[in-house]
Design a protein around this motif. Structure first.
Motif, PDB file in Angstrom:
ATOM      1  N   SER A  44       0.814  -1.214   0.000  1.00  0.00           N
ATOM      2  CA  SER A  44       0.000   0.000   0.000  1.00  0.00           C
ATOM      3  C   SER A  44       0.853   1.273   0.000  1.00  0.00           C
ATOM      4  O   SER A  44       0.319   2.371   0.105  1.00  0.00           O
ATOM      5  CB  SER A  44      -0.940   0.011   1.208  1.00  0.00           C
ATOM      6  N   CYS A  45       2.161   1.114  -0.112  1.00  0.00           N
ATOM      7  CA  CYS A  45       3.076   2.255  -0.197  1.00  0.00           C
ATOM      8  C   CYS A  45       4.346   1.795  -0.907  1.00  0.00           C
ATOM      9  O   CYS A  45       4.521   0.624  -1.203  1.00  0.00           O
ATOM     10  CB  CYS A  45       3.396   2.799   1.196  1.00  0.00           C
ATOM     11  N   THR A  46       5.241   2.722  -1.153  1.00  0.00           N
ATOM     12  CA  THR A  46       6.520   2.373  -1.773  1.00  0.00           C
ATOM     13  C   THR A  46       7.546   2.162  -0.662  1.00  0.00           C
ATOM     14  O   THR A  46       8.486   2.925  -0.503  1.00  0.00           O
ATOM     15  CB  THR A  46       6.974   3.465  -2.761  1.00  0.00           C
ATOM     16  N   CYS A  47       7.347   1.093   0.097  1.00  0.00           N
ATOM     17  CA  CYS A  47       8.130   0.836   1.305  1.00  0.00           C
ATOM     18  C   CYS A  47       9.337  -0.065   1.041  1.00  0.00           C
ATOM     19  O   CYS A  47       9.431  -0.714   0.004  1.00  0.00           O
ATOM     20  CB  CYS A  47       7.247   0.183   2.361  1.00  0.00           C
ATOM     21  N   ASP A  48      10.254  -0.081   1.997  1.00  0.00           N
ATOM     22  CA  ASP A  48      11.392  -0.990   1.943  1.00  0.00           C
ATOM     23  C   ASP A  48      10.912  -2.418   2.167  1.00  0.00           C
ATOM     24  O   ASP A  48       9.850  -2.657   2.741  1.00  0.00           O
ATOM     25  CB  ASP A  48      12.419  -0.625   3.015  1.00  0.00           C
ATOM     26  N   ALA A  78      -8.369  -1.295   2.257  1.00  0.00           N
ATOM     27  CA  ALA A  78      -7.348  -2.272   1.867  1.00  0.00           C
ATOM     28  C   ALA A  78      -6.161  -2.217   2.827  1.00  0.00           C
ATOM     29  O   ALA A  78      -5.704  -1.147   3.202  1.00  0.00           O
ATOM     30  CB  ALA A  78      -6.876  -1.992   0.449  1.00  0.00           C
ATOM     31  N   GLU A  79      -5.692  -3.393   3.218  1.00  0.00           N
ATOM     32  CA  GLU A  79      -4.515  -3.461   4.085  1.00  0.00           C
ATOM     33  C   GLU A  79      -3.478  -4.432   3.531  1.00  0.00           C
ATOM     34  O   GLU A  79      -2.365  -4.046   3.237  1.00  0.00           O
ATOM     35  CB  GLU A  79      -4.913  -3.870   5.496  1.00  0.00           C
ATOM     36  N   HIS A  80      -3.849  -5.709   3.409  1.00  0.00           N
ATOM     37  CA  HIS A  80      -2.893  -6.729   2.977  1.00  0.00           C
ATOM     38  C   HIS A  80      -3.081  -7.148   1.528  1.00  0.00           C
ATOM     39  O   HIS A  80      -2.298  -7.929   1.006  1.00  0.00           O
ATOM     40  CB  HIS A  80      -2.982  -7.947   3.892  1.00  0.00           C
ATOM     41  N   ASP A  81      -4.125  -6.645   0.907  1.00  0.00           N
ATOM     42  CA  ASP A  81      -4.349  -6.849  -0.520  1.00  0.00           C
ATOM     43  C   ASP A  81      -5.141  -5.643  -1.020  1.00  0.00           C
ATOM     44  O   ASP A  81      -5.681  -4.878  -0.221  1.00  0.00           O
ATOM     45  CB  ASP A  81      -5.083  -8.167  -0.803  1.00  0.00           C
TER      46      ASP A  81
END
Length: 93
Positions: free
Chosen positions: A22-26, A65-68
Motif C-alpha cells: 500500500s506504499c513504496t516501502c522498503d 485495503a490493508e494486505h491486498d
C-alpha cells in the motif's frame, strides 16, 4: 487506498523481485534476507481497468485495503479510454 507494485534489487546478492504494498516501502530480500531494500521503481496499481465481454470495468483499491488491494468496481464503460478518463476525473481520496 493507494496500491503499488514495487520493484526491488538487493544490494547484497543482486537479485530482483517484486512486491505489492500500500506504499513504496522498503522490503527484505526473499533470496538472502538482506533488509531495508528500497524499491528502484514502482507501478501505481490503485486504479485498474479490465476488459469483459461487454466493454471495460474500472476498479479502484478500497480505502479499507490493508494486505491486498481489495478492488471495488467503480464503473463500466464501452471503451478503455472512457474508463481511464473516468478514473482520472474522480477523487482518489
Amino acid at each position: 487506498m493507494a496500491w503499488f507494485l514495487n520493484f526491488y534489487r538487493c544490494d547484497t546478492c543482486g537479485r530482483i523481485w517484486t512486491g505489492e504494498w500500500s506504499c513504496t516501502c522498503d522490503d527484505e530480500c526473499p533470496h538472502c534476507e538482506a533488509r531495508d531494500m528500497s524499491p528502484f521503481d514502482s507501478e501505481n496499481l490503485t486504479d485498474i481497468v479490465a476488459k469483459d465481454a461487454d466493454g471495460f470495468i474500472a476498479f479502484r483499491s478500497s480505502d479499507s485495503a490493508e494486505h491486498d488491494p481489495d478492488y471495488r468496481e467503480v464503473g463500466r464503460f464501452p471503451t478503455r479510454e472512457q474508463a481511464e478518463e473516468f478514473l482520472v476525473s474522480v477523487d482518489t481520496a
